[in-house]
Design an enzyme around this catalytic site. Structure first.
Site, PDB file in Angstrom:
ATOM      1  N   GLU A 188       0.851  -1.202   0.000  1.00  0.00           N
ATOM      2  CA  GLU A 188       0.000   0.000   0.000  1.00  0.00           C
ATOM      3  C   GLU A 188       0.879   1.240   0.000  1.00  0.00           C
ATOM      4  O   GLU A 188       1.860   1.272   0.732  1.00  0.00           O
ATOM      5  CB  GLU A 188      -0.907   0.006   1.239  1.00  0.00           C
ATOM      6  CG  GLU A 188      -1.917  -1.132   1.206  1.00  0.00           C
ATOM      7  CD  GLU A 188      -2.943  -1.070   2.351  1.00  0.00           C
ATOM      8  OE1 GLU A 188      -2.977  -0.079   3.088  1.00  0.00           O
ATOM      9  OE2 GLU A 188      -3.713  -2.040   2.490  1.00  0.00           O
ATOM     10  N   HIS A 213      -7.994   1.490   1.040  1.00  0.00           N
ATOM     11  CA  HIS A 213      -7.990   1.284   2.506  1.00  0.00           C
ATOM     12  C   HIS A 213      -8.860   2.333   3.215  1.00  0.00           C
ATOM     13  O   HIS A 213      -8.371   3.093   4.066  1.00  0.00           O
ATOM     14  CB  HIS A 213      -6.550   1.319   3.051  1.00  0.00           C
ATOM     15  CG  HIS A 213      -6.414   0.576   4.357  1.00  0.00           C
ATOM     16  ND1 HIS A 213      -5.290  -0.139   4.706  1.00  0.00           N
ATOM     17  CD2 HIS A 213      -7.280   0.426   5.402  1.00  0.00           C
ATOM     18  CE1 HIS A 213      -5.469  -0.677   5.911  1.00  0.00           C
ATOM     19  NE2 HIS A 213      -6.662  -0.344   6.341  1.00  0.00           N
TER      20      HIS A 213
END
Ligand code: NAD
Length: 304
Positions: A259, A278
């Site tokens: 990420e 997210h």
């Protein structure tokens, strides 16, 4: 008493601290050097996933009694150093459960009805009606892997949707399962029988790549996989293969092994996957709850 708020915090949480009579010092994401300066005379520090409360920061704060993390993970706090000084660490793990559950629901509907795909096609000027045949969720089986706070919230909603609920958890909470009319089964059965599988386990050694090639192959080729837990619970390479080769029908992902997800990642090339950055806990309500719950615990600790 003085509380250092070192990350953006909901105004209601600041109010809780001020109403308790504390002086509140606010500085957004100070680096370690600045945090050491600021921590010199504070009784409490509040952070989110940033900044890092390192051993050096803790050692530089002789009055520090409590560290609050508005949210779930505690990876940015040196827990060992805090423990040595008997500094309490408090967080708000339940604050975002409903928000994550609602995102999962949004993903289930989105993938089942190809909403993101249809929207992309509309913007390209393509009337993709034939490619947008979907499925209903009513009467389908939802498999929840990890029946904790978030899993339970999803099960409650799924029941209201008319879905049958299967559960897998090594520490089964039978009472809660009864409440949502869910049945505990082993992981293999859950994967074989579910139309939608959603993951809500912590990332620990036993859950790393829990969903791998072998387990993806157990799923129905019409099934949908949702991951809003942690990226590494799923073997991403195996998932890309499964989505490309039609072992499963689609997926909804909020978390990734890396990420932010790299721009040209193979997942971004697939039409049968919905991707979000997210954002499970990114709601006004979850942020407010996370802040207020941590502020209330800080008040409790500082007022003894
Ligand atoms: P929780 O601790 O309440 O529930 C986790 C459940 O998983 C527990 O019931 C536990 O017994 C079970 N479990 C543990 N090991 C397991 C295993 N090997 N197999 C199956 N089940 C297992 O946690 P929660 O608050 O429901 O959160 C679940 C996950 O969601 C966590 O990974 C958390 O990091 C993630 N999360 C993501 C977001 C987001 O923004 N997407 C936000 C909050 C939480």
């Amino acid at each position: 008493m003085k509380v250092l708020v070192a990350a953006p915090l909901h105004e209601k949480a600041i109010e809780v601290l001020k109403n308790a009579g504390f002086e509140v010092l606010y500085e957004e994401y100070p680096d370690e050097g600045r945090l050491i300066e600021l921590a010199e005379d504070v009784d409490a520090i509040v952070v989110r996933s940033k900044p890092k409360v390192t051993r050096k920061v803790i050692e530089a704060a002789p009055n520090l009694k409590v560290i609050g993390r508005a949210g779930v993970g505690l990876d940015n706090i040196d827990l060992e150093a805090a423990k040595e000084r008997e500094i309490r660490v408090v967080n708000s793990p339940a604050a975002s459960s409903r928000s994550v559950a609602e995102l999962v629901l949004a993903m289930m509907f989105n993938v089942a009805r190809k909403v993101s795909f249809a929207d992309r096609k509309m913007r390209e000027g393509v009337w993709a009606k034939k490619q947008c045949m979907g499925i209903e969720l009513d009467g389908k089986t939802l498999g929840i892997v990890g029946f904790g706070r978030i899993g339970y919230q999803i099960a409650k909603i799924a029941k209201a949707l008319g879905m049958k609920v299967l559960l897998y958890d090594p520490y089964p909470n039978e009472e809660r399962a009864k409440e949502v009319e869910g049945n505990f089964v082993d992981l293999e059965t859950l994967l074989e029988e579910s139309d939608v599988v959603t993951l809500h386990v912590p990332l620990v050694e036993q859950t790393y790549h829990l969903i791998n090639e072998e387990r993806l192959k157990l799923m129905k080729n019409t099934a949908i996989l949702i991951n809003a837990a942690r990226g590494a619970v799923v073997d991403t390479n195996a998932l890309v293969k499964a989505l490309r080769e039609g072992w499963i029908a689609g997926a909804g992902l909020d978390v990734y092994e890396e990420e932010p997800l790299p721009k040209d990642h193979p997942l971004t090339k697939l039409d049968n996957v919905v991707l979000t950055p997210h954002i499970g806990a990114s709601t006004v309500e979850a942020q407010m709850r996370a802040g207020v719950q941590v502020a209330e615990q800080i008040v409790e600790v500082l007022k003894g």
